[in-house]
Design an enzyme around this catalytic site. Structure first.
Site: not given
Length: 386
Positions: A123, A153, A231
């Site tokens: 992402h 992911d 992230s």
């Protein structure tokens, strides 16, 4: 003769006699002497100290505590392996119609090997037209996409940087993590480079939903502060080894609320080499189509995955499996329900996909099946999903 007029004499101004100083009281003289002495002392002070009260003596620091020094050493060892990722988006100039790339978002990643492979979250780069990777020494490189696996992911980029600038992060294991052990997160929250936060493993074997609605199992939960920009960054154990990739937070406000999630490193170590080798994860396949939600409940079937279609010539068809189908009288002709794979129970198609991802095309698996009240087992050689 006429006498000349007498000269006019103008009187001169009279000067008042100068008066002598009057005697002063003794207290005035003493005050003046004090003020003069104070002014003289101010002239001898350093410029930065004038007008400031005298400071207190600084106490010696002494040695750092052992756990403080251990944290400092961990950051110094591992931070060179952590990178800042800036995703780019193509934008057309309104007047010239030229296309240029502008920053779209930021995230974190880490060096996987000295060949320039960098791991991050899917992402982080999703929807971007390009990416730049900034190393710990602030050198920046254009990145190209190697492969992605949205189901977990994960994404792999590659940069052309000198090998001495690419220290790979040490790999650990997530299968032996324990609740309560200390962990460390390094990332770039809100664009602030190389931020270290600490916490503990709060829980294990959590489940979160990936960006394509697949379930990610075995997730590590931590209370180490994780914010937007973290992230794709590493979650480390106290030895400085990678134990997870920070991916999501649970927070109504969008900021850290003490509940962060990391993809376990054992899963990362299984997927990343495949992405580097093939550019994608080739999932083994059974060659079946699962029934929609509610199908099993409507027919009061046992817990498992009901098969409603088989791929012609696929692994399941060759093993003799049968799908549910309509009979000539309009009723339902019973087919097979997959209840376990190699002894591990399955309840949904997602369960089957998760178990198959741990295997390779060509592997043999044993299916536990139910049909019309009878259970049996069949061995199936897995094919490919293409």
């Amino acid at each position: 003769m006429l006498a000349s007029p007498a000269p006019t004499v103008k009187p001169m101004n009279r000067v008042a006699p100068r008066s002598l100083p009057r005697p002063r009281p003794a207290w005035i003289l003493a005050m003046a002497a004090t003020l003069l002495a104070a002014a003289a002392s101010l002239l001898t002070l350093p410029a930065q100290g004038r007008g400031a009260p005298p400071g207190r003596e600084v106490a010696p620091r002494g040695p750092l505590l052992a756990d403080e020094q251990a944290t400092i050493d961990l950051f110094r060892r591992t931070s060179p392996s952590v990178v800042h990722i800036t995703t780019l988006a193509a934008q057309r100039d309104f007047f010239s119609l030229n296309v240029e790339q502008v920053p779209r978002g930021t995230g974190t990643g880490f060096v996987w090997d000295r060949q320039g492979h960098v791991v991050t979250n899917f992402h982080v780069i999703q929807g971007g037209s390009g990416a730049r990777v900034t190393l710990a020494d602030q050198s920046s490189f254009e990145a190209r996409l190697v492969g992605v696996f949205p189901d977990r992911d994960l994404a792999v980029l590659r940069i052309d940087a000198p090998a001495d600038k690419l220290p790979p992060i040490p790999l650990g294991s997530s299968r032996d993590l324990q609740v309560g052990q200390r962990v460390y997160a390094i990332g770039n929250p809100f664009g602030l480079d190389q931020t270290l936060t600490t916490g503990i493993v709060s829980a294990l074997n959590r489940e979160i939903e990936s960006f394509n609605s697949r379930t990610i199992r075995g997730v590590v939960q931590t209370d180490a502060a994780i914010n937007p920009g973290n992230s794709g960054g590493p979650l480390l154990d106290s030895a400085g080894r990678l134990v997870g990739v920070n991916t999501q937070i649970a927070s109504p406000s969008g900021a850290s609320a003490g509940i962060g999630f990391a993809i376990p490193v054992d899963e990362v170590n299984r997927i990343v080499p495949r992405l580097i080798r093939d550019g994608r994860v080739v999932r083994p396949a059974l060659g079946v189509t699962a029934a929609p939600a509610g199908f099993a409940q409507a027919l009061r079937l046992p817990e498992g995955v009901a098969i409603v279609q088989l791929a012609a010539g696929g692994p399941a068809a060759r093993a003799g499996l049968q799908p549910f189908r309509r009979a000539r009288d309009g009723g339902v002709q019973m087919g097979d329900v997959v209840t376990a794979i190699d002894g591990e129970p399955v309840k949904t198609l997602d369960d089957i996909l998760t178990l198959l991802e741990q295997r390779q095309p060509g592997d043999k698996v044993t299916l536990t099946l139910w049909r019309a009240g009878r259970a049996r087992q069949e061995q199936v050689t897995l094919g490919t999903s293409e």
